[in-house]
Design an enzyme around this catalytic site. Structure first.
Site, mmCIF file in Angstrom:
data_model
loop_
_atom_site.group_PDB
_atom_site.id
_atom_site.type_symbol
_atom_site.label_atom_id
_atom_site.label_comp_id
_atom_site.label_asym_id
_atom_site.label_seq_id
_atom_site.Cartn_x
_atom_site.Cartn_y
_atom_site.Cartn_z
ATOM 1 N N CYS A 135 -0.100 -8.719 10.312
ATOM 2 C CA CYS A 135 -1.288 -8.394 11.100
ATOM 3 C C CYS A 135 -2.194 -9.610 11.210
ATOM 4 O O CYS A 135 -2.866 -9.982 10.244
ATOM 5 C CB CYS A 135 -2.038 -7.218 10.463
ATOM 6 S SG CYS A 135 -3.560 -6.776 11.326
ATOM 7 N N CYS A 138 -5.947 -8.809 10.871
ATOM 8 C CA CYS A 138 -6.345 -8.546 9.481
ATOM 9 C C CYS A 138 -6.466 -9.827 8.665
ATOM 10 O O CYS A 138 -7.385 -9.971 7.851
ATOM 11 C CB CYS A 138 -5.319 -7.637 8.797
ATOM 12 S SG CYS A 138 -4.877 -6.140 9.688
ATOM 13 N N ASP A 139 -5.512 -10.739 8.842
ATOM 14 C CA ASP A 139 -5.341 -11.820 7.864
ATOM 15 C C ASP A 139 -5.525 -13.237 8.382
ATOM 16 O O ASP A 139 -5.391 -14.190 7.608
ATOM 17 C CB ASP A 139 -3.933 -11.708 7.250
ATOM 18 C CG ASP A 139 -3.755 -10.414 6.467
ATOM 19 O OD1 ASP A 139 -4.777 -9.854 6.027
ATOM 20 O OD2 ASP A 139 -2.608 -9.965 6.310
#
Length: 317
Positions: A135, A138-139
């Site tokens: 992701c 997300c990261d």
């Protein structure tokens, strides 16, 4: 089990736990069924930075989920650990047949989630959350000014790779073919991006590192040649993102609910085509899959379930 719950929630990820919280606050008898540990994909995330209202420095997926679990329990949501093999969804009482017991409810919220298709290389599992991610939203922040590799060649893979160039020093797409599968317009953006690089006809064979991803072996699918790729010594690590598709956990409902590529179709109020059955989170058709959107889905599903049960009982909203 003879008891008929008002609501059963299948899955204890962010969507399921949010549904449990709201269902409990509506004073509905609620049961959350989860076959493994709470959290779904977020349970393997070491650090979270983009959940609204987050005040804990260095928040991890497990710590966030632990608070969600305790909050749902505080409002009365009961728990069962079981694997459901078969369901009956039509009629006023829904039945779920598990390996350990049979469960009954008036409204069912499906929050079984989805999982990222693994890259398929050796030692992959050791580095998930420690260099390996699925992701970018997300990261990406965790790889600021580092080198990043992306596995895949479709629309999602290339779009996510372009997004990663906002953070990473260099982004290399590893693709098993000699051309991308992404739409031409997306390819053109990628080829114009000075941070983008491409490793054609290649697959990742094995990952290397001592607790954190610092190297990998890549195989050329045409020649069989193996190439070792190591992180810059000054960095000590690099990122590897897999974007070769997600798999919804919806097989239990095949032939029972309308689906699109395995994802359950709902309206904006999480309603499926069967009265009293709702879907929330990553298992449903949607454009954006994040913790915050899953939690939102769960809250909406619980609210709609409460309205549905009130109508069954002859109450008018």
């Amino acid at each position: 089990m003879d008891k008929i719950y008002d609501v059963i929630i299948l899955g204890a990820g962010p969507g399921g736990l949010a549904a449990g919280l709201y269902s409990g606050r509506y004073r509905l008898s609620t049961l959350i069924i989860e076959k493994a540990r709470d959290g779904g994909q977020i349970a393997i995330t070491d650090e979270i930075e983009n959940y609204p209202g987050q005040i804990v420095e260095g928040e991890s997926g497990p710590s966030l989920i632990d608070r969600m679990t305790r909050q749902a329990a505080r409002f009365g949501a009961e728990r069962a650990c079981d694997t459901i093999d078969r369901v009956e969804l039509e009629g006023p009482v829904k039945k779920l047949y598990g390996k350990k017991d049979t469960y009954q409810c008036r409204a069912l919220i499906i929050a079984t989630g989805a999982y990222a298709r693994p890259i398929g290389c050796r030692r992959e599992g050791e580095f998930v959350g420690k260099g390996v991610s699925f992701c970018a939203t997300c990261d990406a922040n965790f790889f600021e000014d580092l080198e990043v590799f992306v596995v895949g060649g479709g629309d999602s893979a290339v779009e996510e790779a372009i997004y990663l160039t906002k953070f990473a020093r260099k982004v290399t797409v590893i693709h098993r073919r000699n051309e991308l599968r992404a739409a031409k317009s997306i390819q053109e953006k990628a080829f114009r991006n000075p941070k983008m690089n491409f490793m054609w006809d290649s697959v990742v064979e094995e990952l290397h590192g001592d607790g954190i991803l610092s190297g990998m072996t890549v195989r050329n699918v045409k020649t069989g040649e193996l190439t070792r790729v190591d992180a810059d010594p000054d960095d000590g690590m690099f990122g590897l993102f897999g974007f070769i598709g997600n798999v919804p956990r919806s097989e239990l409902f095949e032939g029972l609910l309308d689906m699109e590529k395995g994802y359950i179709k709902t309206d904006e109020d999480m309603r499926t085509g069967i009265s009293g059955v709702y879907a929330a989170g990553d298992v449903r058709v949607k454009s954006f899959r994040q913790v915050v959107t899953a939690a939102s889905d769960g809250a909406i599903a619980a609210m709609q379930a409460e309205k549905y049960i009130a109508e069954l009982d002859g109450h008018v909203y």
